[in-house]
Write an enzyme that holds these catalytic residues in place. Structure first.
Site, PDB file in Angstrom:
ATOM      1  CG  PHE A  10      -5.134   4.057   0.754  1.00  0.00           C
ATOM      2  CD1 PHE A  10      -4.601   5.084   1.518  1.00  0.00           C
ATOM      3  CD2 PHE A  10      -6.509   3.836   0.820  1.00  0.00           C
ATOM      4  CE1 PHE A  10      -5.404   5.874   2.341  1.00  0.00           C
ATOM      5  CE2 PHE A  10      -7.321   4.623   1.631  1.00  0.00           C
ATOM      6  CZ  PHE A  10      -6.767   5.645   2.391  1.00  0.00           C
ATOM      7  CE  LYS A 127       7.569  -5.882   7.393  1.00  0.00           C
ATOM      8  NZ  LYS A 127       6.427  -6.690   7.815  1.00  0.00           N
ATOM      9  CB  VAL A 154      11.429  -3.611  14.077  1.00  0.00           C
ATOM     10  CG1 VAL A 154      11.572  -4.692  15.146  1.00  0.00           C
ATOM     11  CG2 VAL A 154      12.462  -3.820  12.980  1.00  0.00           C
ATOM     12  N   GLY A 208      -5.502  -8.326   9.711  1.00  0.00           N
ATOM     13  CA  GLY A 208      -4.536  -7.411   9.100  1.00  0.00           C
ATOM     14  C   GLY A 208      -3.129  -7.564   9.635  1.00  0.00           C
ATOM     15  CD  GLU A 211       4.285  -8.558   5.753  1.00  0.00           C
ATOM     16  OE1 GLU A 211       4.407  -7.807   4.780  1.00  0.00           O
ATOM     17  OE2 GLU A 211       4.227  -8.135   6.921  1.00  0.00           O
ATOM     18  CG  ASP A 222       7.586 -10.136   8.948  1.00  0.00           C
ATOM     19  OD1 ASP A 222       7.384  -9.153   8.231  1.00  0.00           O
ATOM     20  OD2 ASP A 222       7.494 -10.110  10.199  1.00  0.00           O
ATOM     21  CE  LYS A 226       8.470  -7.393  11.476  1.00  0.00           C
ATOM     22  NZ  LYS A 226       7.276  -8.129  11.871  1.00  0.00           N
TER      23      LYS A 226
HETATM   24  N1  HSE Z   1       3.269  -9.514   8.984  1.00  0.00           N
HETATM   25  C1  HSE Z   1       3.934  -8.824  10.028  1.00  0.00           C
HETATM   26  C2  HSE Z   1       3.708  -9.548  11.336  1.00  0.00           C
HETATM   27  C3  HSE Z   1       3.424  -7.428  10.081  1.00  0.00           C
HETATM   28  O1  HSE Z   1       2.839 -10.430  11.384  1.00  0.00           O
HETATM   29  O2  HSE Z   1       4.398  -9.271  12.308  1.00  0.00           O
HETATM   30  C4  HSE Z   1       4.244  -6.496  10.928  1.00  0.00           C
HETATM   31  O3  HSE Z   1       5.545  -6.360  10.454  1.00  0.00           O
END
Ligand code: HSE
Length: 347
Positions: A10, A127, A154, A208, A211, A222, A226
């Site tokens: 959450f 992911k 993604v 936000g 990660e 990251d 993807k």
């Molecule tokens: N941390 C990732 C980004 C979040 O900045 O794209 C979305 O997958």
């Protein structure tokens, strides 16, 4: 029709999705004839509540905003960890939104496996399990006649995965090229505007996008995750994280940014898949692109992906790549897809 949901995790995405249910529930019921009822939430930091009769989205959000935990929320069961929530909750669908770990895929993979084994479909934006274990998990779901929704893995809610799988795969996707990490693109954009790397990263965290451990963003893991997901799901190329030729943006200096600007170029972290030696070559690296390049104008946390296809040529999608509501929306998209699939099967 009603779907009962159990949320594992959450944080930003879980709260974003819950806000969508709180604010758009009546419209979704009217538009799609479906009600999504949260019956359980389990979060490592905020606690765990479960009530088969349903939990109010607004109450969950207020509890976390005011107290930082679910202590004041009325519930039948408390204290279940993610695995117990996956197994024991009265949910039809488990929404797995715990933190991403691209090395082990845990604890999310365990949650997903447990949910599927307990006969519950799964939606995830995580992911880790999808980049590392998609073949196993999708097979487990298929064996049991369950769904596994992964749209948010993604480009957050920008419809890159289902569009690719359902609508473009038949056109023969031969190459993929894109800006697949919102945090890096945000940092690069802000550095071009004169911000420092540290300030830009902090802003990305506050917004936000990043990660829980932003190393995964800035070192390209990251985006590599993807790329692996797109290779497996859209191109049928069974590559893993270790196959991606990866460089992040952490070594880029203000002088590099300036040099590109002086040359009429811009740095972008590009994720790509291309045919090579009978297989697929996967890469993530910062590249200087001319301002005339289609990806040059994609700024901030926006992402873009170009699918180069045999039958249609290039198809490009541009849209949000990160963010709480944007990724929460991806969960909704997957849930509506589960509903459509069930309706087609006459379930
Ligand atoms: N941390 C990732 C980004 C979040 O900045 O794209 C979305 O997958």
């Amino acid at each position: 029709m009603e779907y009962r949901l159990a949320l594992i995790g959450f944080g930003n995405v879980g709260q974003g999705f819950t806000e969508i249910l709180r604010d758009h529930g009546p419209r979704l019921l009217e538009q799609f004839g479906v009600r999504f009822r949260i019956v359980g939430v389990s979060d490592q930091l905020k606690g765990s509540v479960h009530d088969p009769a349903g939990l109010e989205p607004g109450e969950l959000l207020d509890a976390v905003r005011l107290a930082g935990n679910f202590g004041g929320v009325q519930a039948v069961d408390r204290g279940w960890d993610g695995l117990e929530m996956a197994r024991r909750s009265a949910a039809d669908v488990v929404v797995e939104l715990s933190y991403t770990d691209l090395e082990t895929g845990e604890p999310a993979t365990g949650h997903i496996r447990a949910a599927l084994e307990a006969g519950k479909s799964v939606v995830t934006t995580n992911k880790g399990p999808i980049a590392l274990h998609y073949a196993e998990l999708s097979e487990l779901a298929a064996e049991r006649g369950l769904e596994l929704g992964v749209e948010g893995t993604v480009m957050s809610g920008t419809p890159a995965v289902l569009n690719g799988m359902n609508l473009l795969r038949a056109a023969g996707i031969e190459r993929v090229q894109g800006i697949l990490n919102g945090t890096c693109n945000y940092i690069l954009t802000r550095m071009e505007e004169g911000s420092t790397y540290e300030d830009a990263l902090r802003e990305a965290q506050e917004n936000g996008y990043a990660e829980a451990d932003p190393t995964g963003d800035v070192e390209g893991f990251d985006a590599a995750g993807k790329v692996v997901i797109l290779a497996n799901l859209l191109m049928g190329a069974p590559i893993g994280m270790e196959d991606v030729d990866r460089t992040g943006i952490s070594a880029l200096t203000p002088a590099d940014i300036e040099a590109a600007r002086d040359a009429g170029e811009r740095w972008k972290l590009i994720g790509a898949l291309e045919p090579r030696d009978g297989g697929v070559y996967a890469s993530v690296r910062p590249e200087r692109v001319p301002l005339s390049h289609p990806l040059a104008s994609v700024s901030g946390a926006t992402n873009a992906v170009t699918y180069s296809t045999e039958l249609l040529g290039d198809v490009t999608l541009v849209g949000p790549g990160a963010g709480r509501l944007e990724t929460g929306y991806a969960v909704l998209v997957d849930l509506l897809e589960i509903q459509r699939t069930a309706a087609r099967r006459g379930a």
